[in-house]
Motif scaffolding. Structure first.
Motif, PDB file in Angstrom:
ATOM      1  N   THR A  91     -29.581  -8.996  10.964  1.00  0.00           N
ATOM      2  CA  THR A  91     -28.725  -8.155  11.799  1.00  0.00           C
ATOM      3  C   THR A  91     -27.519  -8.930  12.309  1.00  0.00           C
ATOM      4  O   THR A  91     -26.388  -8.421  12.314  1.00  0.00           O
ATOM      5  CB  THR A  91     -29.531  -7.597  12.983  1.00  0.00           C
ATOM      6  N   GLU A  92     -27.760 -10.163  12.737  1.00  0.00           N
ATOM      7  CA  GLU A  92     -26.651 -10.992  13.234  1.00  0.00           C
ATOM      8  C   GLU A  92     -25.608 -11.231  12.157  1.00  0.00           C
ATOM      9  O   GLU A  92     -24.396 -11.141  12.410  1.00  0.00           O
ATOM     10  CB  GLU A  92     -27.198 -12.330  13.745  1.00  0.00           C
ATOM     11  N   LEU A 112     -35.386 -10.109  10.503  1.00  0.00           N
ATOM     12  CA  LEU A 112     -34.547  -8.959  10.799  1.00  0.00           C
ATOM     13  C   LEU A 112     -33.472  -9.302  11.825  1.00  0.00           C
ATOM     14  O   LEU A 112     -32.349  -8.786  11.755  1.00  0.00           O
ATOM     15  CB  LEU A 112     -35.414  -7.810  11.300  1.00  0.00           C
ATOM     16  N   ARG A 113     -33.802 -10.175  12.777  1.00  0.00           N
ATOM     17  CA  ARG A 113     -32.810 -10.566  13.776  1.00  0.00           C
ATOM     18  C   ARG A 113     -31.647 -11.326  13.128  1.00  0.00           C
ATOM     19  O   ARG A 113     -30.465 -11.038  13.386  1.00  0.00           O
ATOM     20  CB  ARG A 113     -33.462 -11.431  14.855  1.00  0.00           C
ATOM     21  N   LEU A 114     -31.972 -12.308  12.283  1.00  0.00           N
ATOM     22  CA  LEU A 114     -30.924 -13.092  11.624  1.00  0.00           C
ATOM     23  C   LEU A 114     -30.108 -12.235  10.660  1.00  0.00           C
ATOM     24  O   LEU A 114     -28.880 -12.389  10.557  1.00  0.00           O
ATOM     25  CB  LEU A 114     -31.540 -14.276  10.884  1.00  0.00           C
ATOM     26  N   GLU A 118     -39.816 -10.507  12.353  1.00  0.00           N
ATOM     27  CA  GLU A 118     -38.947 -10.297  13.513  1.00  0.00           C
ATOM     28  C   GLU A 118     -37.731 -11.217  13.458  1.00  0.00           C
ATOM     29  O   GLU A 118     -36.589 -10.777  13.659  1.00  0.00           O
ATOM     30  CB  GLU A 118     -39.738 -10.552  14.802  1.00  0.00           C
ATOM     31  N   THR A 119     -37.967 -12.515  13.173  1.00  0.00           N
ATOM     32  CA  THR A 119     -36.852 -13.454  13.046  1.00  0.00           C
ATOM     33  C   THR A 119     -35.971 -13.087  11.860  1.00  0.00           C
ATOM     34  O   THR A 119     -34.735 -13.162  11.933  1.00  0.00           O
ATOM     35  CB  THR A 119     -37.380 -14.885  12.895  1.00  0.00           C
TER      36      THR A 119
END
Length: 386
Positions: A137-138, A133-135, A130-131
């Motif tokens: 994406t950012e 994919l979030r980073l 989750e982290t």
């Protein structure tokens, strides 16, 4: 998660000196195009501002002299109008290994920063897709221009690769490859070759021994893997077994599996229990997974034994234990070089107008012994002047 970001602290564009065209000569851009290399490489060679191999540097000098290249004394200032952003992603453990990767990343980042490159290196907590994919994406939303990542079993790699490929961002793999993906290059080692090197070292060392039994400590990751990305520990074991079976059939090998989790603060006695079980019964011990600290601590807690000991990758304790002979050898894959060449490969790709695949960069294993344990520092000094 531990992030290291390399940016220009002033926030301003970096300016470089570059010569104007002389009436009887050519420009650096002309030279780069005619030699089939990047402008940055030519600029570095002529201005002495970064690493260029001696062979390539001489080639550039010869071409410059042959074509009457003369730098103008009042050199113009070259300003790249836009910055280039590079993002790297890996796991966070073992910490000592990724610290070395980070050192190589930082060295390369410092070299390309004057050309308006920014490099961000993310180390993601284990199993935290989750982290990740979030980073990712950012960084994509911020406009990263190229990405490097490690194809690791503990993350949702199909979703990660899909996100990068949908964004149409050029990317490379390092440390662990994904040849089925659209990556433009792989920077790393052949893990089977590392196992073969360990086997050859043990086989040669036991040739004159009356007893020839080897304990191999392996890790079963089937219960913790998220995807079917390459199992580097299994590659090492396959390479080790292939050499033992073909070249040293007289040596008996016993593989013991442990299920230790590679997590911060996690402790158990599985390695210690295995070593106790085989104490004084084997003449060599080969540790495959990255549990160096637990392995060496277990060895120190037991009575001294005359077994050969070998493992993968160097940390500070391993260097000391080589010198005291607690450890016989280390199969070393130079993570500093991996980090360095990963950034350099992305730089090369981004300097091309239409990014295409470039040759893979293989980091060859080195066998480190007590006698050459200073090799690593000397190697880094040779490559990076540190």
């Amino acid at each position: 998660m531990c992030d290291t970001k390399f940016t220009d602290v002033s926030g301003k564009n970096i300016v470089l000196l570059t010569p104007r065209r002389d009436e009887m000569g050519i420009t650096q851009k002309d030279m780069a195009r005619n030699l089939g290399i990047s402008f940055i490489t030519v600029n570095r060679a002529l201005n002495g501002t970064g690493y260029v191999s001696e062979e390539l540097k001489q080639r550039i000098f010869d071409y410059a002299q042959e074509h009457n290249y003369v730098p103008h004394k009042a050199s113009q200032v070259l300003v790249r109008n836009t910055s280039k952003h590079i993002s790297l992603f890996s796991s966070s453990l073992p910490e000592y290994f990724w610290n070395d990767i980070g050192q190589g990343v930082e060295i390369a980042a410092q070299q390309i920063r004057p050309f308006n490159y920014e490099v961000t290196y993310h180390r993601i907590p284990e199993h935290d897709s989750e982290t990740y994919l979030r980073l990712l994406t950012e960084d994509i939303e911020k406009g990263t221009d190229a990405i490097a990542l490690v194809n690791q079993r503990k993350y949702d790699m199909p979703a990660i690769f899909e996100l990068i490929q949908k964004a149409n961002i050029p990317f490379v793999t390092f440390n662990t490859d994904a040849p089925q993906s659209e990556r433009l290059c792989y920077i790393g080692t052949d893990y089977s070759a590392g196992g073969r090197l360990a086997a050859d070292f043990i086989g040669r060392a036991l040739q004159l021994s009356e007893k020839r039994k080897v304990l191999v400590i392996q890790c079963n990751e089937e219960d913790v893997k998220v995807t079917d990305s390459p199992d580097i520990n299994n590659m090492r074991l396959e390479g080790f077994a292939s050499v033992m079976e073909t070249q040293y059939p007289q040596i008996t090998c016993k593989v013991e599996y442990i299920s230790t989790k590679l997590q911060p603060g996690y402790k158990d006695d599985q390695i210690l229990d295995v070593l106790k079980k085989y104490q004084d019964k084997v003449q060599a011990i080969y540790l495959i997974p990255a549990f160096n600290t637990d392995f060496l601590s277990a060895l120190k807690s037991l009575p001294p034994q005359n077994a050969i000991t070998i493992l993968h990758d160097l940390d500070s304790s391993a260097v000391l234990d080589l010198e005291t002979r607690m450890l016989s050898a280390v199969v070393y894959q130079s993570p500093v070089l991996q980090g360095y060449y990963t950034v350099k490969a992305l730089e090369q790709i981004l300097e091309e107008k239409n990014p295409e695949k470039i040759p893979d960069i293989e980091i060859v294993h080195t066998l480190v012994l007590a006698e050459n344990s200073n090799l690593i520092r000397s190697q880094n000094a040779l490559y990076f002047n540190i």
